[in-house]
Design an enzyme around this catalytic site. Structure first.
Site, short mmCIF file in Angstrom:
data_model
loop_
_atom_site.label_atom_id
_atom_site.label_comp_id
_atom_site.label_asym_id
_atom_site.label_seq_id
_atom_site.Cartn_x
_atom_site.Cartn_y
_atom_site.Cartn_z
N CYS A 120 0.82 -1.38 -0.17
CA CYS A 120 -0.07 -0.01 0.01
C CYS A 120 0.65 1.22 -0.04
CB CYS A 120 -0.98 0.06 1.06
SG CYS A 120 -2.13 1.45 1.23
N CYS A 121 1.85 1.38 0.79
CA CYS A 121 3.01 2.59 0.54
C CYS A 121 3.57 2.55 -0.47
CB CYS A 121 3.89 2.28 2.13
SG CYS A 121 3.31 2.71 3.64
N CYS A 229 7.63 4.08 5.70
CA CYS A 229 6.81 3.87 4.59
C CYS A 229 7.42 3.59 3.26
CB CYS A 229 6.08 4.92 4.32
SG CYS A 229 6.75 6.70 4.12
S1 SF4 Z 1 0.90 4.62 5.71
FE1 SF4 Z 1 0.95 3.28 3.87
S2 SF4 Z 1 -0.17 1.32 4.43
FE2 SF4 Z 1 -1.06 3.11 5.66
S3 SF4 Z 1 -2.89 3.82 4.21
FE3 SF4 Z 1 -0.97 5.09 4.09
S4 SF4 Z 1 -0.03 4.50 2.25
FE4 SF4 Z 1 -1.32 2.54 2.94
#
Ligand code: SF4
Length: 232
Positions: A120-121, A229
């Site tokens: 996701c990151c 991240c």
């Molecule tokens: S911190 Fe990273 S894993 Fe969490 S929502 Fe934001 S982008 Fe996604």
């Protein structure tokens, strides 16, 4: 990549890095503008250090260039801080963004941040970061050695292997007290979540308040091994 070949204007980066260790944050930022001209980008997360770097940089150079990564899941207080800083300092924060939450769910499934936060990151932070930095030679971050054990050896200046450009961390040697003293002395806007138990602030899904005695970044991806991240 050989950093000297990548950036010929930096002829002796080790000597420069050593010299910058003894300079103030303002002097280091002045040096960045003198050395890289327009080819710089100042990253802002709208946490407390962004209030400091935005103020220092815009004071030294009214043409300073700022950007932020919009993951679509930042706190409302973070967006409000962005707008307050922009209004008070007369600067713009360029927005970098990747796919929408709906697009991410369609391609990678629902709530990827719960199942695979690194992925996701990677999608929501690293990819837009790469685009933001693709056309400049130096970026500036608010990373401090006091943030966490993994940041304890952060240099003020060096080659960023991940994104292949130079990186300035002018606040690397600042303490928590230094940051707050600067904010209060200059009456700067700051993210109000800091007053409500959030020493470090990221996305809503992955940031929690930290209790008494906790480390500043304990609230980020709490309960997971993950502590960064992928951009610092
Ligand atoms: S911190 Fe990273 S894993 Fe969490 S929502 Fe934001 S982008 Fe996604």
């Amino acid at each position: 990549m050989n950093p000297v070949a990548a950036q010929p204007s930096i002829s002796d980066p080790e000597a420069i890095a050593a010299n910058l260790e003894d300079r103030t944050a303002e002097q280091a930022i002045e040096w960045m503008f003198e050395t890289f001209g327009e080819s710089h980008y100042i990253a802002c997360s709208f946490q407390k250090t962004s209030s400091v770097t935005a103020h220092l940089a815009s004071k030294v150079n009214p043409q300073a260039r700022f950007f932020y990564l919009d993951t679509d899941v930042l706190f409302p207080e973070t967006y409000e801080t962005r707008d307050r800083l922009a209004a008070s300092m007369g600067v713009e924060f360029d927005r970098f963004h990747n796919l929408t939450l709906e697009e991410q769910a369609a391609k990678h499934g629902d709530e990827l941040w719960n199942r695979d936060p690194d992925a996701c990151c990677g999608l929501r932070k690293v990819e837009p970061m790469r685009r933001a930095l693709s056309s400049v030679d130096c970026w500036l971050a608010g990373v401090r050695r006091a943030d966490s054990a993994s940041r304890a050896k952060t240099p003020k200046f060096g080659w960023d292997k991940r994104f292949e450009l130079w990186k300035l961390n002018p606040l690397a040697d600042w303490s928590e007290r230094d940051v707050w003293n600067y904010i209060h002395e200059h009456d700067l806007p700051y993210n109000p979540l800091h007053d409500h138990g959030y020493p470090s602030i990221g996305c809503t899904h992955c940031t929690k308040p930290v209790g008494e005695g906790g480390s500043p970044r304990d609230g980020r991806w709490a309960g997971l091994e993950k502590s960064e991240c992928g951009i610092n």
